[in-house]
Design a protein around this motif. Sequence first.
Motif, PDB file in Angstrom:
ATOM      1  N   THR B  34       0.926  -1.203  -0.001  1.00 24.05           N
ATOM      2  CA  THR B  34       0.072  -0.007  -0.003  1.00 24.05           C
ATOM      3  C   THR B  34       0.900   1.169   0.066  1.00 24.05           C
ATOM      4  N   TRP B  35       0.446   2.250  -0.645  1.00 25.96           N
ATOM      5  CA  TRP B  35       1.069   3.628  -0.733  1.00 25.96           C
ATOM      6  C   TRP B  35       0.164   4.430  -0.340  1.00 25.96           C
ATOM      7  N   TYR B  36       0.983   5.583   0.390  1.00 24.00           N
ATOM      8  CA  TYR B  36       0.253   6.470   1.190  1.00 24.00           C
ATOM      9  C   TYR B  36       0.929   7.874   0.562  1.00 24.00           C
ATOM     10  N   GLN B  37       0.292   8.874   0.678  1.00 26.38           N
ATOM     11  CA  GLN B  37       0.722  10.237   0.337  1.00 26.38           C
ATOM     12  C   GLN B  37       0.562  11.296   1.525  1.00 26.38           C
ATOM     13  N   GLN B  38       1.485  11.890   1.881  1.00 23.04           N
ATOM     14  CA  GLN B  38       1.107  13.097   2.803  1.00 23.04           C
ATOM     15  C   GLN B  38       1.718  14.391   2.507  1.00 23.04           C
ATOM     16  N   PHE B  39       0.924  15.389   2.485  1.00 30.35           N
ATOM     17  CA  PHE B  39       1.246  16.608   2.067  1.00 30.35           C
ATOM     18  C   PHE B  39       1.682  17.583   3.412  1.00 30.35           C
ATOM     19  N   PRO B  40       2.326  18.590   3.514  1.00 27.77           N
ATOM     20  CA  PRO B  40       2.875  19.109   4.551  1.00 27.77           C
ATOM     21  C   PRO B  40       1.443  19.480   5.587  1.00 27.77           C
ATOM     22  N   SER B  41       1.663  19.390   6.724  1.00 25.14           N
ATOM     23  CA  SER B  41       0.562  19.925   7.539  1.00 25.14           C
ATOM     24  C   SER B  41      -0.693  19.199   7.331  1.00 25.14           C
ATOM     25  N   GLN B  42      -0.575  17.872   6.789  1.00 26.25           N
ATOM     26  CA  GLN B  42      -1.854  17.109   6.553  1.00 26.25           C
ATOM     27  C   GLN B  42      -1.362  15.518   7.154  1.00 26.25           C
ATOM     28  N   GLY B  43      -2.593  14.631   7.374  1.00 24.73           N
ATOM     29  CA  GLY B  43      -2.262  13.324   7.557  1.00 24.73           C
ATOM     30  C   GLY B  43      -2.007  12.633   6.308  1.00 24.73           C
ATOM     31  N   PRO B  44      -1.411  11.434   6.482  1.00 27.93           N
ATOM     32  CA  PRO B  44      -1.277  10.638   5.435  1.00 27.93           C
ATOM     33  C   PRO B  44      -2.592  10.264   4.549  1.00 27.93           C
ATOM     34  N   ARG B  45      -2.708   9.837   3.152  1.00 21.87           N
ATOM     35  CA  ARG B  45      -3.538   9.675   2.692  1.00 21.87           C
ATOM     36  C   ARG B  45      -3.566   8.504   1.755  1.00 21.87           C
ATOM     37  N   PHE B  46      -4.511   7.593   1.701  1.00 27.50           N
ATOM     38  CA  PHE B  46      -4.246   6.516   0.726  1.00 27.50           C
ATOM     39  C   PHE B  46      -4.276   6.866  -0.722  1.00 27.50           C
ATOM     40  N   ILE B  47      -3.140   6.085  -1.404  1.00 30.35           N
ATOM     41  CA  ILE B  47      -3.237   6.347  -2.993  1.00 30.35           C
ATOM     42  C   ILE B  47      -3.699   5.213  -3.437  1.00 30.35           C
ATOM     43  N   ILE B  48      -3.078   4.200  -3.504  1.00 32.94           N
ATOM     44  CA  ILE B  48      -3.240   2.713  -4.024  1.00 32.94           C
ATOM     45  C   ILE B  48      -2.630   1.524  -3.069  1.00 32.94           C
ATOM     46  N   GLN B  49      -3.408   0.383  -3.550  1.00 32.66           N
ATOM     47  CA  GLN B  49      -2.772  -0.653  -2.954  1.00 32.66           C
ATOM     48  C   GLN B  49      -3.031  -1.962  -4.166  1.00 32.66           C
ATOM     49  N   GLY B  50      -2.177  -3.026  -3.808  1.00 38.50           N
ATOM     50  CA  GLY B  50      -2.114  -3.986  -4.572  1.00 38.50           C
ATOM     51  C   GLY B  50      -1.464  -5.222  -4.200  1.00 38.50           C
ATOM     52  N   TYR B  51      -1.677  -6.465  -4.746  1.00 36.55           N
ATOM     53  CA  TYR B  51      -1.098  -7.536  -4.177  1.00 36.55           C
ATOM     54  C   TYR B  51      -0.074  -8.319  -5.289  1.00 36.55           C
TER      55      TYR B  51
END
Lengths: 115, 111
Positions: B34-51
């Motif tokens: 799973t990949w998460y993205q985090q912008f400054p001053s924000q919490g991480p956000r889900f981008i994509i997930q795979g097997y």
Amino acid sequence: EAGVAQSPRYKIIEKRQSVAFWCNPISGHATLYWYQQILGQGPKLLIQFQNNGVVDDSQLPKDRFSAERLKGVDSTLKIQPAKLEDSAVYLCASSLSTGRNYGYTFGSGTRLTVV
Amino acid sequence: LAKTTQPISMDSYEGQEVNITCSHNNIATNDYITWYQQFPSQGPRFIIQGYKTKVKNEVASLFIPADRKSSTLSLPRVSLSDTAVYYCLVGGYSGNTPLVFGKGTRLSVIA
């Protein structure tokens, strides 16, 4: 859908003072997490709640940190007394108990500065 | 949990495709990536997930080779707003399993 709400957004305190952070998760999310994120690092788990019970608090410095989740909804994280090294962003996240981890939603965090 | 290794930072110009590779040699059979993205001053956000193989959504693509020991997040035609930290996470996550973050990759997009 409303996101995870956290307050305050910023807090500056002197060392040895106490501070509390509040989190309101997404409605219906049974699982709630508190993370600590020090500048330049990834978030580190402090505590996990399932409804109003603690699932994992192995990384919570219990001599100064405490957390509760009354009625299985809102949660508060407290630090008493604060140390300089507690300066960080404190993130709250919530998720459904089932399903994969793309169900996690993070709040914007509380930035704590201890001086 | 499988340990992940990803570059500390990357730079890219606007409009280019960016590929961020994550190594996870000890991935278990039931682990997802799973990949998460985090912008400054924000919490991480889900981008994509795979097997395995390839997964694509409106934001990114995820390429996973057959041995699953690595994965590559591909961001098409990045813009300045894609400047963020990107985290690769590996685990057999269910909704009540905590996410374990590494240091992530700091992507800087330049005009």
